[in-house]
Design an enzyme around this catalytic site. Structure first.
Site, PDB file in Angstrom:
ATOM      1  N   HIS A 186       0.842  -1.206   0.000  1.00 47.65           N
ATOM      2  CA  HIS A 186       0.000   0.000   0.000  1.00 47.65           C
ATOM      3  C   HIS A 186       0.880   1.260   0.000  1.00 47.65           C
ATOM      4  CE1 HIS A 186      -3.082  -2.659   2.287  1.00 47.65           C
ATOM      5  NE2 HIS A 186      -3.546  -2.483   1.059  1.00 47.65           N
ATOM      6  N   LYS A 232     -20.593  -4.607   9.678  1.00 44.71           N
ATOM      7  CA  LYS A 232     -20.122  -5.929   9.273  1.00 44.71           C
ATOM      8  C   LYS A 232     -18.601  -5.980   9.301  1.00 44.71           C
ATOM      9  CE  LYS A 232     -20.820  -4.801   4.415  1.00 44.71           C
ATOM     10  NZ  LYS A 232     -21.116  -5.255   3.106  1.00 44.71           N
ATOM     11  N   ARG A 235      -3.045  -5.911  -8.032  1.00 42.91           N
ATOM     12  CA  ARG A 235      -1.942  -6.863  -7.955  1.00 42.91           C
ATOM     13  C   ARG A 235      -2.056  -7.800  -9.149  1.00 42.91           C
ATOM     14  NH1 ARG A 235      -3.161  -7.096  -2.067  1.00 42.91           N
ATOM     15  NH2 ARG A 235      -4.865  -8.238  -2.961  1.00 42.91           N
ATOM     16  N   SER A 252      -3.042  -7.793   2.924  1.00 39.21           N
ATOM     17  CA  SER A 252      -3.284  -7.666   4.367  1.00 39.21           C
ATOM     18  C   SER A 252      -3.742  -8.988   4.963  1.00 39.21           C
ATOM     19  CB  SER A 252      -4.342  -6.597   4.624  1.00 39.21           C
ATOM     20  OG  SER A 252      -3.917  -5.358   4.131  1.00 39.21           O
TER      21      SER A 252
END
Ligand code: PNS
Length: 166
Positions: A18, A42, A93, A131
């Site tokens: 990032h 959520k 990516r 992540s």
């Protein structure tokens, strides 16, 4: 003209991939806001939005005052309007990212044609840095120090410090 872009995402947590995108975006835009989606309803995130923003701010500290971090809720294009950004940045990516990203870009254009989506690719060194994987590896005691900024490494160690693989 001040070309301002919003680099939006979950950033749970921010990775060196990032940060690589942020650096590239600063080469193209005058100002970049790294914007974390605040989604408590959520949210299955490891870090809450305020923790993520604080880590991002620390990680951005040496990148100057053209970049900042913030949290937003609601529609991204509405946030972009509020902060007077005309661009959304998304990192790509692999090709597998593309379909979802393309749908999102089209939906955002449908919602607000004044905001343009730009896709950027990080250095190939970060192609596998996601992540989700970073969290999994850290939770199993793996070394992620080359993949995340020091502030994130410390936070992951705090969360998972005692855990060792079975
Ligand atoms: O890092 P992520 O989880 O892929 O980021 C997704 C994000 C936060 C950019 C996206 O979910 C988003 O923009 N959410 C805000 C709500 C919204 O605007 N939805 C319509 C976009 S199609």
């Amino acid at each position: 003209m001040n070309r301002k872009a919003v680099y939006a995402g979950s950033f749970d947590p921010i990775t060196n991939g990032h940060l690589d995108i942020v650096r590239r975006a600063l080469g193209v835009f005058d100002e970049v806001i790294v914007a974390v989606l605040r989604n408590p309803a959520k949210d299955t995130a490891l870090f809450d939005a305020d923790e993520r923003v604080a880590m991002i701010r620390e990680a951005l500290a040496d990148l100057g005052d053209r970049v900042s971090a913030d949290a937003f809720s609601g529609l991204l294009v509405e946030y972009a309007d509020r902060v007077q950004a005309t661009a959304i940045i998304r990192g790509l990516r692999a090709v597998s990212d593309f379909e979802y990203e393309f749908q999102m870009a089209m939906m955002n254009r449908h919602l607000n044609a004044r905001v343009e989506t730009y896709f950027m690719t990080a250095s190939e060194a970060y192609f596998y840095t996601a992540s989700k994987l970073v969290k999994e590896v850290a939770s199993l005691g793996g070394n992620v120090s080359a993949l995340v900024p020091p502030v994130v490494q410390r936070a992951l160690l705090q969360r998972f410090g005692g855990k060792q693989p079975a």
